[in-house]
Design a protein around this motif. Structure first.
Motif, mmCIF file in Angstrom:
data_model
loop_
_atom_site.group_PDB
_atom_site.id
_atom_site.type_symbol
_atom_site.label_atom_id
_atom_site.label_comp_id
_atom_site.label_asym_id
_atom_site.label_seq_id
_atom_site.Cartn_x
_atom_site.Cartn_y
_atom_site.Cartn_z
ATOM 1 N N TYR A 12 0.828 -1.201 0.000
ATOM 2 C CA TYR A 12 0.000 0.000 0.000
ATOM 3 C C TYR A 12 0.866 1.256 0.000
ATOM 4 O O TYR A 12 1.973 1.258 0.537
ATOM 5 N N ALA A 13 0.304 2.326 -0.562
ATOM 6 C CA ALA A 13 0.881 3.666 -0.462
ATOM 7 C C ALA A 13 -0.215 4.582 0.065
ATOM 8 O O ALA A 13 -1.374 4.470 -0.345
ATOM 9 N N TYR A 14 0.142 5.479 0.975
ATOM 10 C CA TYR A 14 -0.818 6.384 1.608
ATOM 11 C C TYR A 14 -0.287 7.817 1.569
ATOM 12 O O TYR A 14 0.916 8.043 1.538
ATOM 13 N N PHE A 15 -1.203 8.771 1.615
ATOM 14 C CA PHE A 15 -0.843 10.156 1.884
ATOM 15 C C PHE A 15 -1.856 10.685 2.876
ATOM 16 O O PHE A 15 -2.943 10.136 3.050
ATOM 17 N N ARG A 16 -1.485 11.782 3.552
ATOM 18 C CA ARG A 16 -2.437 12.439 4.435
ATOM 19 C C ARG A 16 -2.098 13.913 4.551
ATOM 20 O O ARG A 16 -0.945 14.320 4.406
ATOM 21 N N PHE A 17 -3.133 14.711 4.819
ATOM 22 C CA PHE A 17 -2.966 16.089 5.247
ATOM 23 C C PHE A 17 -3.056 16.031 6.771
ATOM 24 O O PHE A 17 -4.056 15.578 7.324
ATOM 25 N N TYR A 18 -2.007 16.484 7.449
ATOM 26 C CA TYR A 18 -1.898 16.361 8.899
ATOM 27 C C TYR A 18 -1.875 17.759 9.512
ATOM 28 O O TYR A 18 -0.905 18.495 9.365
ATOM 29 N N LYS A 19 -2.950 18.101 10.218
ATOM 30 C CA LYS A 19 -3.141 19.453 10.749
ATOM 31 C C LYS A 19 -2.725 19.522 12.213
ATOM 32 O O LYS A 19 -3.102 18.671 13.018
ATOM 33 N N ASN A 20 -1.937 20.543 12.529
ATOM 34 C CA ASN A 20 -1.522 20.847 13.908
ATOM 35 C C ASN A 20 -0.823 19.678 14.611
ATOM 36 O O ASN A 20 -0.915 19.546 15.825
ATOM 37 N N ASN A 21 -0.145 18.848 13.848
ATOM 38 C CA ASN A 21 0.561 17.685 14.398
ATOM 39 C C ASN A 21 -0.333 16.786 15.238
ATOM 40 O O ASN A 21 0.139 16.102 16.150
ATOM 41 N N SER A 22 -1.653 16.798 14.944
ATOM 42 C CA SER A 22 -2.544 15.981 15.760
ATOM 43 C C SER A 22 -3.768 15.447 15.025
ATOM 44 O O SER A 22 -4.351 14.455 15.462
ATOM 45 N N THR A 23 -4.180 16.060 13.936
ATOM 46 C CA THR A 23 -5.438 15.704 13.285
ATOM 47 C C THR A 23 -5.207 15.303 11.837
ATOM 48 O O THR A 23 -4.633 16.068 11.060
ATOM 49 N N VAL A 24 -5.683 14.122 11.472
ATOM 50 C CA VAL A 24 -5.654 13.703 10.074
ATOM 51 C C VAL A 24 -6.867 14.324 9.395
ATOM 52 O O VAL A 24 -8.004 14.000 9.720
ATOM 53 N N GLU A 25 -6.623 15.246 8.484
ATOM 54 C CA GLU A 25 -7.707 15.913 7.762
ATOM 55 C C GLU A 25 -8.152 15.114 6.545
ATOM 56 O O GLU A 25 -9.283 15.211 6.123
#
Length: 180
Positions: A100-113
Motif C-alpha cells: 500500500y501507499a498512503y498520503f495524508r494532510f496532517y493538521k496541527n501535528n494531531s489531526t488527520v484531515e
C-alpha cells in the motif's frame, strides 16, 4: 447609468477592486484567493522508511503569496482565517506489488484531515516494482493564527519507495476560498 471609477473601497477604506483605466481589474485583499502557496521537491525522497509517516520535503516554492509556507519544516501556516482548498500530487516509484501507499494532510501535528490510499496489485512476474501517483484534495478550515498543515506519505513497501521530484512529478499547495 454609467459608473466610472478606478477604485472601489469598503467603509474601512480597504481596497476591494482597482482598475488601470484600460479594462484590467486587480482585486484587493478581500477578494483574492490568498494566502496561497504551491511547493515542489528539488530532489527525490529516496528509500523512504517502511510503515512510517514522512513529511513531504517540498522545499521549492512555485508560489507563496504571503510567506506562509516554510521550506525548512515544509509546513503551511496561513495568516488569514477561512476555508482553504488543499491539494497534493505525489509520484511514488519502486512500490512493490501487494503493498500500500498512503498520503495524508496532517493538521496541527494531531489531526488527520484527509487520508488517501492506493493498493498495488500483482502485475506479473516480469515486473517487481511500479510507479503510481497519489492525488488528493480537501477543503479545510484554518483559524488564521496557529493552525498549520503538512503533507505526509507512508508505504508498506519494505524495499524503500522513492518520491519523485520536480513540479510535474510531486507537489502540494493550498489557497483560501473567497466567499466561503
Amino acid at each position: 447609468s454609467i459608473l466610472k471609477t478606478n477604485q472601489i473601497t469598503d467603509l474601512g477604506g480597504n481596497e476591494l477592486l482597482t482598475s488601470n483605466g484600460s479594462g484590467v481589474i486587480s482585486s484587493g485583499g478581500a477578494i483574492t484567493n490568498t494566502p496561497a502557496f504551491h511547493a515542489t521537491l528539488s530532489s527525490a525522497m529516496t528509500s523512504i522508511a517502511q510503515n512510517t509517516w514522512i513529511t513531504i520535503t517540498a522545499d521549492t516554492e512555485v508560489l507563496d503569496t504571503n510567506s506562509n509556507y516554510n521550506t525548512t519544516n515544509y509546513t503551511f501556516t496561513p495568516t488569514v482565517a477561512g476555508k482553504y482548498y488543499v491539494f497534493c500530487n505525489l509520484r511514488i516509484a519502486d512500490i512493490s506489488s501487494g503493498t500500500y501507499a498512503y498520503f495524508r494532510f496532517y493538521k496541527n501535528n494531531s489531526t488527520v484531515e484527509m487520508l488517501g490510499e492506493h493498493y498495488v496489485a500483482s502485475h506479473g512476474s516480469s515486473q517487481n516494482n511500479t510507479e503510481l501517483t497519489l492525488n488528493g484534495l480537501k477543503i479545510i478550515d484554518f483559524n488564521g493564527s496557529s493552525d498549520s498543515i503538512v503533507c505526509q506519505v507512508r508505504t508498506t513497501t519494505s524495499s524503500g519507495a522513492d518520491i519523485k521530484s520536480g513540479n510535474e512529478e510531486s507537489n502540494w499547495g493550498a489557497y483560501r476560498i473567497i466567499g466561503a
